[in-house]
Design a protein around this motif. Structure first.
Motif, short mmCIF file in Angstrom:
data_model
loop_
_atom_site.label_atom_id
_atom_site.label_comp_id
_atom_site.label_asym_id
_atom_site.label_seq_id
_atom_site.Cartn_x
_atom_site.Cartn_y
_atom_site.Cartn_z
N GLY A 13 -1.73 -2.82 5.54
CA GLY A 13 -2.81 -1.85 5.49
C GLY A 13 -3.23 -1.44 4.10
N VAL A 14 -2.68 -2.06 3.08
CA VAL A 14 -3.09 -1.73 1.72
C VAL A 14 -3.50 -3.02 1.03
CG1 VAL A 14 -2.39 -0.65 -0.45
CG2 VAL A 14 -1.35 0.06 1.71
N GLN B 83 10.92 4.42 10.07
CA GLN B 83 11.46 5.21 8.96
C GLN B 83 10.39 6.07 8.30
OE1 GLN B 83 14.87 5.02 7.51
NE2 GLN B 83 15.13 4.32 9.62
N GLY B 84 9.14 5.88 8.70
CA GLY B 84 8.06 6.72 8.20
C GLY B 84 7.42 6.25 6.92
N SER B 85 7.51 4.95 6.64
CA SER B 85 6.85 4.44 5.44
C SER B 85 5.34 4.39 5.65
CB SER B 85 7.34 3.03 5.12
OG SER B 85 8.68 3.08 4.74
N ASP B 86 4.65 4.32 4.52
CA ASP B 86 3.20 4.39 4.58
C ASP B 86 2.62 2.99 4.75
OD1 ASP B 86 0.69 5.32 4.53
OD2 ASP B 86 0.57 5.48 2.33
N VAL B 87 2.91 2.34 5.83
CA VAL B 87 2.31 1.02 6.10
C VAL B 87 1.56 1.10 7.41
CG1 VAL B 87 3.88 -0.45 4.80
CG2 VAL B 87 4.49 0.27 7.10
N ALA B 88 0.44 0.38 7.47
CA ALA B 88 -0.38 0.49 8.67
C ALA B 88 -0.97 -0.85 9.06
CB ALA B 88 -1.51 1.49 8.41
N PRO B 89 -0.27 -1.58 9.96
CA PRO B 89 -0.88 -2.81 10.48
C PRO B 89 -2.19 -2.44 11.18
CG PRO B 89 1.40 -2.58 11.18
CD PRO B 89 1.02 -1.30 10.55
N ASN B 90 -3.18 -3.27 11.04
CA ASN B 90 -4.48 -2.90 11.59
C ASN B 90 -5.11 -4.08 12.29
OD1 ASN B 90 -5.69 -4.48 9.38
ND2 ASN B 90 -4.69 -2.87 8.17
N LEU B 91 -6.35 -3.89 12.72
CA LEU B 91 -7.01 -4.92 13.52
C LEU B 91 -7.20 -6.24 12.79
CD1 LEU B 91 -9.69 -3.29 15.79
CD2 LEU B 91 -7.66 -4.60 16.42
N LEU B 92 -7.04 -6.18 11.47
CA LEU B 92 -7.18 -7.44 10.71
C LEU B 92 -6.14 -8.48 11.13
CD1 LEU B 92 -7.92 -6.14 7.12
CD2 LEU B 92 -9.45 -7.45 8.59
N VAL B 93 -5.08 -8.04 11.82
CA VAL B 93 -4.08 -9.02 12.25
C VAL B 93 -4.69 -10.11 13.12
CG1 VAL B 93 -2.05 -7.53 12.08
CG2 VAL B 93 -3.35 -7.61 14.21
N LEU B 94 -5.83 -9.78 13.72
CA LEU B 94 -6.50 -10.82 14.52
C LEU B 94 -6.90 -12.00 13.65
CD1 LEU B 94 -8.66 -8.56 16.84
CD2 LEU B 94 -6.51 -9.73 17.36
N THR C 260 -5.31 -11.25 2.44
CA THR C 260 -5.71 -10.79 3.77
C THR C 260 -4.49 -10.63 4.67
OG1 THR C 260 -7.67 -12.15 3.47
CG2 THR C 260 -7.33 -11.23 5.66
N PHE C 261 -3.56 -11.56 4.54
CA PHE C 261 -2.32 -11.51 5.32
C PHE C 261 -1.59 -10.20 5.08
CE2 PHE C 261 2.17 -12.90 5.96
CZ PHE C 261 2.07 -13.38 7.24
N LYS C 262 -1.48 -9.86 3.81
CA LYS C 262 -0.79 -8.61 3.44
C LYS C 262 -1.57 -7.40 3.92
CE LYS C 262 1.85 -9.72 -0.68
NZ LYS C 262 1.81 -9.62 -2.15
N THR C 263 -2.87 -7.44 3.71
CA THR C 263 -3.69 -6.29 4.09
C THR C 263 -3.60 -6.04 5.59
OG1 THR C 263 -5.19 -7.00 2.36
CG2 THR C 263 -5.97 -5.26 3.81
N ALA C 264 -3.61 -7.14 6.36
CA ALA C 264 -3.56 -7.00 7.81
C ALA C 264 -2.25 -6.35 8.26
CB ALA C 264 -3.72 -8.36 8.46
N LEU C 265 -1.17 -6.75 7.62
CA LEU C 265 0.13 -6.25 8.07
C LEU C 265 0.48 -4.89 7.47
CD1 LEU C 265 2.29 -9.49 7.98
CD2 LEU C 265 1.48 -8.27 9.99
#
Lengths: 292, 418
Positions: A254-255, A163-174, A247-252
């Motif tokens: 991106g903010v 939908q184009g929301s400003d969320v960015a899962p990142n490498l922190l998911v590891l 951290t959980f939130k940031t990883a998924l």
């Protein structure tokens, strides 16, 4: 013929005592090897919990998803729309749901293990097996529901990204497996300490469910860490669950903030808590049948 | 050469009486302080034997200084009255709780059957419960799989093995549970009264299984009030009383000592001048076999022999029947049948046989009191000296479910349309 019987007997009965039951063991006499011998029992307990929870329910395992979904909708309406608490620019549904999924795992681990002795008194009174097998199996069976909820959360995430929301899962998911271990360890640690104490002082049972709910508000689930007034910040940071959820939130999403020092604090806290918990639990398990 | 596989050294177990909770925090603090200052535990009273009715203070010794050795291949029966400490001993041996003082040394794996079906979950199927229960009792998944078919065959529930156990009849449930336990292969097996469940055929099977276990050289500890089962199964016995070991020896010596103990302790209430007194009495069926059970509507006899210490000219005899709550339910006397008891010379004995016909009291336990006397007074009166049970059966009334306990007597009735 005779020699074989004698040999057999020697095989059956070792010369050394295999077990000595004493009134007091030293505090650190924790038998983890025995726990390993009973690993089949742990997997069977997990299976039992999982199967029995949703037998004879119409929706079955769907309940795993319904609970976080309804809570998310509630939070979105109350905290997001009515109270208007900021979510740091992230879609409200995702913001709340990610917090809830993480928190639910921790809180169910804590709540369920905190009743270990009282709920299983009838089994414990009849047969011996390493008592720790039960709380550990609870933590594992809750992990299964966490995984289902986590996948559900990921579906939402993907939907919002399309939908184009400003969320960015990142490498922190590891980091997520590590976060899960920390949550499990904290839940188990607190749970078994409370469980050990409730065998004598029942007051704690009333405190637990209530306390866990309050604790949730001291964890950045309905608000972002960045929004906390400076004077309360120390309180929220002292909470070992804060860096985990954050951290959980940031990883998924991106903010957010990630602070490795705080994460290290959580890990340390968990290790100390678990060690203390296991020692206390181990001490209580021997005679709790007399006081429960 | 028999090996010692279990050794108890000065084992004692203390329990705190009354409600644990209020007030115990202060006790805990006291004990803690005493411990810190190196004093003896102030709440542990040493030297007080376990008398449940005369405990002084709120602590009781359920077991006191037990020393015992058990060898491999022994089948040891533990007998004793309620509260003698049998169950506490089994709990200690099965590691459910720890001793207060003393050590227990064990060689080999112990499996305890203090209950059948521990941990059975009603929602799970028979198959799943076999695995769960087996694992709780200490088996690995592999061991259970290798014995799975044997277990199912032994229990006789193969058809229902994938049905949740909550749909089982209680008999099936118990059979399945016992089957799992019976296929454990520990070096030491502890069994508590599990034979009290199941029908006669299954009990036979269970006893057979336990005999097999002992024949293979393993050790069995068996606690039961069923002396016949103890005698059948055990080679050695231990008699416990008030938390202590009273006697150790061959199983028959132990059971007869226990029976003697029970009789001695139930002293009968007896009154009268004893000019003539009962010397022997028993309850029999109509063929003269001693019994302690009758079916509703059946006849039974009481045969009583009395000995005259003085010459007796006239004398009457009655039987009073009371129930468990000591309510007077029934009464028969020789005058009912116009039966006259003849003169008895000094030193002579007479035996009277009373037949009670069609007993119609509500099925329960009853006590018969015997009376000898005449209008001038009582010669001999023994209260509640014969205990018997009336069973419902289906001869007197055909109702297929148990008779209502509130009713005292059972009436026969005929039902018709008019």
């Amino acid at each position: 013929m005779n020699t074989t019987t004698i040999e057999n007997q020697q095989n059956t009965y070792p010369d050394e005592w295999t077990m000595i039951m004493r009134p007091k063991r030293s505090l650190l006499d924790v038998n983890l090897r025995e726990l390993w011998q009973y690993r089949d029992l742990i997997t069977l307990f997990v299976r039992r919990d999982f199967v029995s929870k949703y037998k004879q329910t119409i929706l079955g395992p769907l309940w795993f998803i319904i609970q976080p979904l309804l809570t998310t909708i509630m939070f979105t309406i109350i905290f997001g729309n009515i109270a208007g608490i900021s979510t740091g620019g992230i879609p409200k549904v995702l913001f709340y749901m990610s917090g809830i999924v993480g928190w639910t795992y921790f809180s169910t681990c804590l709540n369920d293990t905190s009743q270990t002795f009282i709920k299983n008194a009838s089994i414990f009174g009849k047969v011996y097996f390493p008592r720790l097998a039960l709380p550990i199996s609870v933590v594992i069976s809750n992990l299964v529901s966490f995984l289902i909820q986590f996948i559900f959360l990921c579906c939402f995430l993907v939907y919002f990204m399309i939908q184009g929301s400003d969320v960015a899962p990142n490498l922190l998911v590891l980091w997520i497996p590590v976060l899960v271990v920390i949550m499990a360890g904290l839940g188990l640690g607190f749970g078994i300490i409370i469980s050990s104490m409730t065998t004598k002082y029942r007051d704690l049972t009333h405190l637990v469910t209530f306390g866990v709910t309050l604790w949730m508000y001291a964890t950045p689930i309905i608000y972002p860490l960045s929004e906390i007034p400076e004077k309360f910040k120390i309180l929220v940071i002292a909470n070992p669950m804060t860096p985990v959820i954050e951290t959980f939130k940031t990883a998924l999403l991106g903010v957010g903030e990630i602070n490795y020092l705080q994460l290290l604090y959580s890990v340390g806290f968990m290790i100390v808590l678990l060690a203390v918990g296991i020692v206390i639990f181990n001490k209580v398990e021997k005679t709790f049948m007399d006081t429960v | 050469m028999p090996h010692v596989v279990i050794k108890l050294e000065e084992v004692s177990k203390q329990y705190r009486l009354g409600s644990v909770g209020t007030g115990t925090l202060s006790h805990d603090l006291n004990r803690f302080l005493a411990k810190v200052m190196g004093k003896e535990d102030p709440t542990a009273k040493v030297g007080v034997a376990n008398r449940l009715d005369t405990v002084d203070g709120s602590y009781v010794w359920a077991l006191r200084d037990i020393n015992m050795e058990i060898c491999d291949g022994e089948v040891l029966g533990i007998v004793g009255k309620n509260g003698a400490g049998k169950s506490t001993m089994l709990k200690l041996l099965s590691r459910v709780t720890a001793p207060t003082t003393g050590n227990i040394k064990v060689k080999g794996r112990i499996a305890s059957l203090l209950e059948v079906g521990t941990g059975f979950h009603p929602e799970l199927s028979g198959r799943e419960n076999i695995y769960l229960n087996g694992a709780i009792l200490g088996m690995t998944k592999k061991e259970i799989s290798s014995k799975f078919d044997e277990i199912v065959d032994f229990s006789g529930v193969r058809k229902y093995v994938d049905t949740p156990v909550k749909r089982y009849s209680s008999g099936m449930y118990v059979r399945l549970a016992f089957a799992v336990a019976a296929h454990l292969e520990p070096e030491i097996l502890i069994v508590d009264e599990v034979l009290a469940v199941g029908d006669a055929e299954f009990q036979k099977k269970a006893i057979g299984k336990m005999q097999d276990v002992s024949r293979s050289g393993r050790t069995v500890l068996f606690v039961s009030h069923n002396l016949t089962a103890v005698e059948q199964l055990c080679t050695k016995g231990v008699l416990m009383q008030n938390g202590m070991l009273k006697m150790e020896g061959k199983v028959h010596d132990i059971t007869s000592a226990y029976k003697q103990m029970s009789v001695d302790e139930n002293e009968l209430k007896r009154s009268g001048t004893r000019l003539i007194e009962f010397s022997e009495y028993r309850m029999t069926d109509t063929d003269g076999r001693t019994i302690d059970e009758v079916f509703l509507g059946d006849d039974f006899k009481v045969i009583a022999t009395s000995k005259a210490n003085e010459p007796i000219d006239f004398c009457d005899m009655t039987l009073d029947i009371r129930n468990d709550s000591n309510e007077f339910i029934g009464h028969v006397t020789n005058a009912d049948d116009r039966f006259e008891i003849k003169k008895v010379a000094k030193g002579d004995k007479m035996t009277v046989e009373v037949t009670v016909r069609n007993i119609c009291f509500s099925p329960a336990t009853y006590y018969i009191s015997l009376w000898l006397g005449n209008s001038y007074g009582t010669f001999d009166y023994i209260e509640n000296c014969i205990r018997f049970t009336i069973k419902q059966g289906d001869r007197f009334i055909q109702r297929p479910y148990p008779f209502d306990k509130r009713a005292k007597t059972v009436l026969q009735s005929t039902w018709n349309y008019k």
